[in-house]
Write an enzyme that holds these catalytic residues in place. Structure first.
Site, PDB file in Angstrom:
ATOM      1  N   ALA A 119       0.861  -1.173   0.000  1.00 30.82           N
ATOM      2  CA  ALA A 119       0.000   0.000   0.000  1.00 30.82           C
ATOM      3  C   ALA A 119       0.902   1.229   0.000  1.00 30.82           C
ATOM      4  CB  ALA A 119      -0.893  -0.022   1.226  1.00 30.82           C
ATOM      5  N   GLY A 172       0.399  -4.850   1.177  1.00 30.96           N
ATOM      6  CA  GLY A 172      -0.853  -4.888   0.421  1.00 30.96           C
ATOM      7  C   GLY A 172      -0.724  -5.637  -0.903  1.00 30.96           C
ATOM      8  N   GLU A 203      -1.058  -9.207   0.027  1.00 23.14           N
ATOM      9  CA  GLU A 203      -2.459  -9.407   0.432  1.00 23.14           C
ATOM     10  C   GLU A 203      -3.351  -9.572  -0.792  1.00 23.14           C
ATOM     11  OE1 GLU A 203      -2.456  -5.854   3.136  1.00 23.14           O
ATOM     12  OE2 GLU A 203      -3.650  -7.206   4.364  1.00 23.14           O
ATOM     13  N   GLU A 222       4.407  -5.116   7.419  1.00 23.45           N
ATOM     14  CA  GLU A 222       3.704  -3.994   8.074  1.00 23.45           C
ATOM     15  C   GLU A 222       4.144  -3.774   9.519  1.00 23.45           C
ATOM     16  OE1 GLU A 222       2.246  -6.208   6.083  1.00 23.45           O
ATOM     17  OE2 GLU A 222       0.742  -5.248   4.825  1.00 23.45           O
TER      18      GLU A 222
HETATM   19  N1  DAK Z   1       4.578   3.064  -0.888  1.00 25.56           N
HETATM   20  C1  DAK Z   1       4.984   4.211  -1.477  1.00 25.56           C
HETATM   21  N2  DAK Z   1       6.056   4.297  -2.285  1.00 25.56           N
HETATM   22  C2  DAK Z   1       6.758   3.173  -2.488  1.00 25.56           C
HETATM   23  C3  DAK Z   1       6.418   1.945  -1.890  1.00 25.56           C
HETATM   24  C4  DAK Z   1       5.255   1.917  -1.052  1.00 25.56           C
HETATM   25  N3  DAK Z   1       4.814   0.779  -0.481  1.00 25.56           N
HETATM   26  N4  DAK Z   1       7.314   1.033  -2.271  1.00 25.56           N
HETATM   27  C5  DAK Z   1       8.188   1.656  -3.077  1.00 25.56           C
HETATM   28  N5  DAK Z   1       7.857   2.949  -3.207  1.00 25.56           N
HETATM   29  C6  DAK Z   1       8.559   3.965  -4.002  1.00 25.56           C
HETATM   30  C7  DAK Z   1       9.838   4.408  -3.313  1.00 25.56           C
HETATM   31  O1  DAK Z   1       9.571   5.385  -2.336  1.00 25.56           O
HETATM   32  C8  DAK Z   1      10.622   4.960  -4.497  1.00 25.56           C
HETATM   33  O2  DAK Z   1      10.128   6.256  -4.803  1.00 25.56           O
HETATM   34  P1  DAK Z   1      11.174   7.447  -5.166  1.00 25.56           P
HETATM   35  O3  DAK Z   1      12.094   7.552  -4.007  1.00 25.56           O
HETATM   36  O4  DAK Z   1      11.866   6.970  -6.420  1.00 25.56           O
HETATM   37  O5  DAK Z   1      10.281   8.632  -5.383  1.00 25.56           O
HETATM   38  C9  DAK Z   1      10.235   4.043  -5.634  1.00 25.56           C
HETATM   39  O6  DAK Z   1       8.999   3.412  -5.233  1.00 25.56           O
HETATM   40  C10 DAK Z   1      11.240   2.957  -5.896  1.00 25.56           C
HETATM   41  O7  DAK Z   1      11.489   2.295  -4.680  1.00 25.56           O
HETATM   42  P2  DAK Z   1      12.959   2.086  -4.074  1.00 25.56           P
HETATM   43  O8  DAK Z   1      13.883   3.174  -4.552  1.00 25.56           O
HETATM   44  O9  DAK Z   1      12.801   1.896  -2.619  1.00 25.56           O
HETATM   45  O10 DAK Z   1      13.369   0.723  -4.796  1.00 25.56           O
HETATM   46  P3  DAK Z   1      14.383  -0.363  -4.250  1.00 25.56           P
HETATM   47  O11 DAK Z   1      14.567  -1.322  -5.373  1.00 25.56           O
HETATM   48  O12 DAK Z   1      15.600   0.250  -3.628  1.00 25.56           O
HETATM   49  O13 DAK Z   1      13.582  -1.106  -3.083  1.00 25.56           O
HETATM   50  C11 DAK Z   1      11.647  -2.150  -2.066  1.00 25.56           C
HETATM   51  C12 DAK Z   1      12.440  -1.841  -3.386  1.00 25.56           C
HETATM   52  C13 DAK Z   1      10.347  -2.839  -2.485  1.00 25.56           C
HETATM   53  C14 DAK Z   1      12.493  -3.122  -1.213  1.00 25.56           C
HETATM   54  C15 DAK Z   1      11.404  -0.839  -1.288  1.00 25.56           C
HETATM   55  O14 DAK Z   1      10.828   0.090  -2.196  1.00 25.56           O
HETATM   56  C16 DAK Z   1      10.486  -1.008  -0.137  1.00 25.56           C
HETATM   57  O15 DAK Z   1      10.882  -1.489   0.922  1.00 25.56           O
HETATM   58  N6  DAK Z   1       9.213  -0.564  -0.306  1.00 25.56           N
HETATM   59  C17 DAK Z   1       8.245  -0.603   0.774  1.00 25.56           C
HETATM   60  C18 DAK Z   1       7.799  -2.018   1.014  1.00 25.56           C
HETATM   61  C19 DAK Z   1       6.789  -2.084   2.146  1.00 25.56           C
HETATM   62  O16 DAK Z   1       7.125  -1.799   3.297  1.00 25.56           O
HETATM   63  N7  DAK Z   1       5.598  -2.449   1.800  1.00 25.56           N
HETATM   64  C20 DAK Z   1       4.536  -2.578   2.789  1.00 25.56           C
HETATM   65  C21 DAK Z   1       3.828  -1.262   2.812  1.00 25.56           C
HETATM   66  S1  DAK Z   1       2.619  -1.225   4.097  1.00 25.56           S
HETATM   67  C22 DAK Z   1      -4.828  -1.439   4.291  1.00 25.56           C
HETATM   68  C23 DAK Z   1      -4.497  -2.158   3.186  1.00 25.56           C
HETATM   69  C24 DAK Z   1      -3.221  -2.549   3.005  1.00 25.56           C
HETATM   70  C25 DAK Z   1      -2.288  -2.170   3.928  1.00 25.56           C
HETATM   71  C26 DAK Z   1      -2.617  -1.444   5.026  1.00 25.56           C
HETATM   72  C27 DAK Z   1      -3.899  -1.062   5.230  1.00 25.56           C
HETATM   73  N8  DAK Z   1      -6.134  -1.028   4.517  1.00 25.56           N
HETATM   74  C28 DAK Z   1      -7.094  -1.672   3.593  1.00 25.56           C
HETATM   75  C29 DAK Z   1      -6.427  -0.545   5.820  1.00 25.56           C
HETATM   76  C30 DAK Z   1      -0.953  -2.561   3.673  1.00 25.56           C
HETATM   77  C31 DAK Z   1       0.095  -1.899   4.181  1.00 25.56           C
HETATM   78  C32 DAK Z   1       1.306  -1.977   3.422  1.00 25.56           C
HETATM   79  O17 DAK Z   1       1.356  -2.513   2.350  1.00 25.56           O
END
Ligand code: DAK
Length: 258
Positions: free
Chosen positions: A63, A108, A111, A131
């Site tokens: 997400a 997400g 999910e 998360e």
């Molecule tokens: N959100 C926003 N931006 C994201 C992102 C994300 N989840 N994942 C990647 N990006 C963006 C990065 O900020 C970056 O943007 P710029 O800096 O270029 O502007 C761009 O995508 C490229 O990412 P990286 O530069 O970080 O790329 P790398 O290859 O170095 O790393 C990575 C890839 C996937 C390991 C890294 O991007 C990363 O750790 N991303 C976050 C992964 C994460 O923590 N995902 C879980 C998010 S929390 C809900 C529904 C769902 C959810 C919650 C509530 N409701 C229905 C209530 C779920 C929550 C989540 O998913």
């Protein structure tokens, strides 16, 4: 549609997520685009199977953290209906949905894949529900679907540690059905879709419904439900086509979806 493409090949619909700039992070506008593509697939009775995939290095990296960050409890409750609703919609679609996971499927993103019927992984996938490392938990069904797929102990380990696992580990715990080389991912997805698509489409939809019922029923209720659904298939033309074809020793039959 800017970031989501929908196309059809034979009886298979293909939705491609193509928002490389943020690795297909799920925000409200993007979820709306995915829903629009699902509308197209659902409105076409000739589509028997759906494949979902991403471009570049991510299926979906989660997400959109930037969109979530400032929200308070009331706002996130409202927002959460989008992700949760999308996954329930996918899970309840009448036709089978195949997730062809091409790279990161985190939070997400995983999910969403959990709500699909079949998960294929390219060799380079990275999967996880990280998360808790962000101080929250999954909000779109992860705590509910992951234990049903991989068992409670493994789900707890993945969610509590926020570990990201590779394709081999995912296969070992039954999180994905199979692993294929990245360059073969879409061919493999279409092969499965074609194999499903040549069977009786009404039977496939009935099977999906009966299997879903097993999640909410006792074995007795489930077997009763199965018999009900099974017997209704004897009102279809496809049952006569399929069984008649066998009796006439025909090699291939063409179902009519009626
Ligand atoms: N959100 C926003 N931006 C994201 C992102 C994300 N989840 N994942 C990647 N990006 C963006 C990065 O900020 C970056 O943007 P710029 O800096 O270029 O502007 C761009 O995508 C490229 O990412 P990286 O530069 O970080 O790329 P790398 O290859 O170095 O790393 C990575 C890839 C996937 C390991 C890294 O991007 C990363 O750790 N991303 C976050 C992964 C994460 O923590 N995902 C879980 C998010 S929390 C809900 C529904 C769902 C959810 C919650 C509530 N409701 C229905 C209530 C779920 C929550 C989540 O998913």
């Amino acid at each position: 549609m800017e970031n989501v493409r929908y196309e059809k090949r034979g009886h298979t619909g293909l939705i491609t997520l193509d928002k490389a700039a943020d690795l297909n992070a799920l925000n409200a506008a993007f979820i709306q685009e995915i829903n629009n593509a699902l509308d197209q697939a659902e409105q076409d009775e000739d589509v028997y199977v759906l494949i979902l995939t991403g471009t570049g290095k991510a299926f979906i990296a989660g997400a959109d953290i930037a969109e979530m960050y400032e929200k308070d409890r009331a706002a996130i409750m409202e927002w959460s209906a989008l992700g949760s609703g999308l996954n329930l919609r996918l899970e309840n679609m009448k036709i089978p949905v195949i997730a062809a996971i091409n790279g990161y499927a985190l939070g997400g993103g995983l999910e969403l894949a959990l709500a699909c019927d079949i998960r294929l992984a390219s060799q380079s996938v990275k999967l996880g529900l990280p998360e808790t490392s962000l101080g929250v938990i999954c909000g779109a069904g992860g705590t509910q679907r992951l234990p049903r797929i991989v068992g409670e102990g493994m789900a707890k380990e993945l969610i509590f540690t926020a570990d990201v696992i590779d394709a081999r580990q995912a296969l070992n715990i039954g999180l994905v059905n199979r692993i294929v080389p990245a360059e073969d991912l879409m061919d493999a997805a279409f092969q499965i879709a074609d194999a499903i698509g040549k069977n009786g489409p009404i039977a496939i939809r009935a099977a999906k419904k009966a299997i879903a019922f097993s999640n909410v029923s006792s074995i007795e209720e489930g077997c009763h439900f199965e018999r009900e659904v099974f017997s209704r298939l004897f009102e279809t033309e496809d049952q006569k086509i399929g069984m008649g074809g066998f009796l006439r020793k025909e090699k291939n039959v063409t179902f009519k979806n009626r």
